[in-house]
Design a protein around this motif. Structure first.
Motif, PDB file in Angstrom:
ATOM      1  N   SER A  94       0.830  -1.203   0.000  1.00 52.33           N
ATOM      2  CA  SER A  94       0.000   0.000   0.000  1.00 52.33           C
ATOM      3  C   SER A  94       0.869   1.259   0.000  1.00 52.33           C
ATOM      4  O   SER A  94       1.671   1.475   0.911  1.00 52.33           O
ATOM      5  N   GLY A  95       0.739   2.065  -1.057  1.00 54.74           N
ATOM      6  CA  GLY A  95       1.515   3.296  -1.188  1.00 54.74           C
ATOM      7  C   GLY A  95       2.991   3.061  -1.421  1.00 54.74           C
ATOM      8  O   GLY A  95       3.801   3.967  -1.267  1.00 54.74           O
ATOM      9  N   SER A  97       6.051   0.042  -3.414  1.00 57.62           N
ATOM     10  CA  SER A  97       6.322  -0.666  -4.671  1.00 57.62           C
ATOM     11  C   SER A  97       6.939  -2.029  -4.382  1.00 57.62           C
ATOM     12  O   SER A  97       7.416  -2.288  -3.280  1.00 57.62           O
ATOM     13  N   TYR A 124       4.239   0.003  -8.800  1.00 56.86           N
ATOM     14  CA  TYR A 124       3.989   1.032  -7.794  1.00 56.86           C
ATOM     15  C   TYR A 124       2.494   1.065  -7.511  1.00 56.86           C
ATOM     16  O   TYR A 124       1.685   1.155  -8.435  1.00 56.86           O
ATOM     17  N   PHE A 125       2.147   0.988  -6.234  1.00 53.41           N
ATOM     18  CA  PHE A 125       0.752   0.915  -5.815  1.00 53.41           C
ATOM     19  C   PHE A 125       0.290   2.219  -5.168  1.00 53.41           C
ATOM     20  O   PHE A 125       1.060   2.893  -4.477  1.00 53.41           O
ATOM     21  N   LEU A 126      -0.986   2.525  -5.363  1.00 49.17           N
ATOM     22  CA  LEU A 126      -1.647   3.575  -4.595  1.00 49.17           C
ATOM     23  C   LEU A 126      -1.963   2.974  -3.223  1.00 49.17           C
ATOM     24  O   LEU A 126      -1.643   1.811  -2.967  1.00 49.17           O
ATOM     25  N   ASP A 127      -2.610   3.725  -2.370  1.00 49.58           N
ATOM     26  CA  ASP A 127      -3.016   3.178  -1.077  1.00 49.58           C
ATOM     27  C   ASP A 127      -4.038   2.061  -1.307  1.00 49.58           C
ATOM     28  O   ASP A 127      -4.974   2.213  -2.103  1.00 49.58           O
ATOM     29  N   LEU A 159      -5.754   0.072  -8.358  1.00 50.50           N
ATOM     30  CA  LEU A 159      -4.864   0.596  -7.320  1.00 50.50           C
ATOM     31  C   LEU A 159      -3.393   0.556  -7.725  1.00 50.50           C
ATOM     32  O   LEU A 159      -2.514   0.868  -6.924  1.00 50.50           O
ATOM     33  N   ASP A 161      -0.539   2.235  -9.567  1.00 52.41           N
ATOM     34  CA  ASP A 161      -0.204   3.571 -10.052  1.00 52.41           C
ATOM     35  C   ASP A 161       0.614   3.492 -11.332  1.00 52.41           C
ATOM     36  O   ASP A 161       0.276   4.104 -12.334  1.00 52.41           O
ATOM     37  N   THR A 162       1.696   2.701 -11.305  1.00 46.51           N
ATOM     38  CA  THR A 162       2.614   2.618 -12.437  1.00 46.51           C
ATOM     39  C   THR A 162       3.242   1.237 -12.482  1.00 46.51           C
ATOM     40  O   THR A 162       3.537   0.654 -11.439  1.00 46.51           O
TER      41      THR A 162
END
Length: 186
Positions: A94-95, A97, A124-127, A159, A161-162
């Motif tokens: 969470s938040g 990578s 890469y993850f969001l929350d 969720l 991000d990249t």
């Protein structure tokens, strides 16, 4: 295994492919690549070798095997072994990578030629909300995949991000690497 679109000729008319994996994602990726293949477990391969059936093959036959691990803060993560570990894995992402490292080995069963390699991608993850963690654990899918997460899962995909690298590498079978190894093993 039949290809999704029966109007498309398979790429491997001059050789056969055996996928030595039960992974649905690997089956999907190999089919997307345009190959027809059968699926066989390692135990059956040993039986084929013992009975001499491999020597009877009339055209090149390639066995494709693969493995994937997740590396988080320098620690290798396989499939979570229990609920506590699965929860920790997902919560850690969470938040943050994680790096996915996938290896592929292609063995020409007729010539014995083996070609292998690896590829990696950074995710890469969001929350990740606690309710998503709970749902994934309750569903049980987290126990069947390296690092406890499936990039393509409908609860996880939004969720992400990249991804630096390719989604197919994260899903367990790098298309570019596999194509190169097939070519080299023939």
């Amino acid at each position: 295994m039949a290809m999704e679109d029966s109007n498309v000729a398979p790429k491997n008319k001059s050789f056969e492919i055996i996928l030595g994996s039960s992974s649905a994602a690997r089956r999907e990726i190999l089919a997307e690549m345009g190959y027809e293949f059968s699926i066989m477990a390692d135990a059956l391969m040993i039986k084929l070798e013992a009975t001499g059936k491999l020597k009877e093959m009339s055209r090149p036959t390639l066995l494709i095997t693969a493995d994937t691990v997740v590396v988080y803060q320098g620690t290798i993560r396989e499939k979570p072994s229990n609920e506590r570990e699965a929860r920790q894995f997902i919560t850690d992402y969470s938040g943050s990578s994680a790096r996915v490292v996938g290896s592929v080995l292609v063995t020409n069963l007729v010539t014995g030629c083996r070609k292998g390699g690896w590829d990696s991608a950074e995710v890469y993850f969001l929350d990740i909300p606690e309710e998503v963690v709970d749902s994934l654990i309750e569903e049980g899918i987290t126990f069947n995949v390296a690092g406890g997460l499936m990039l393509e899962h409908p609860l996880i995909f939004p969720l992400v991000d990249t991804v630096i690298g390719t989604a197919d590498c994260v899903m367990g079978l790098s298309k570019t690497l596999t194509e190169n190894l097939i070519r080299d093993a023939l």
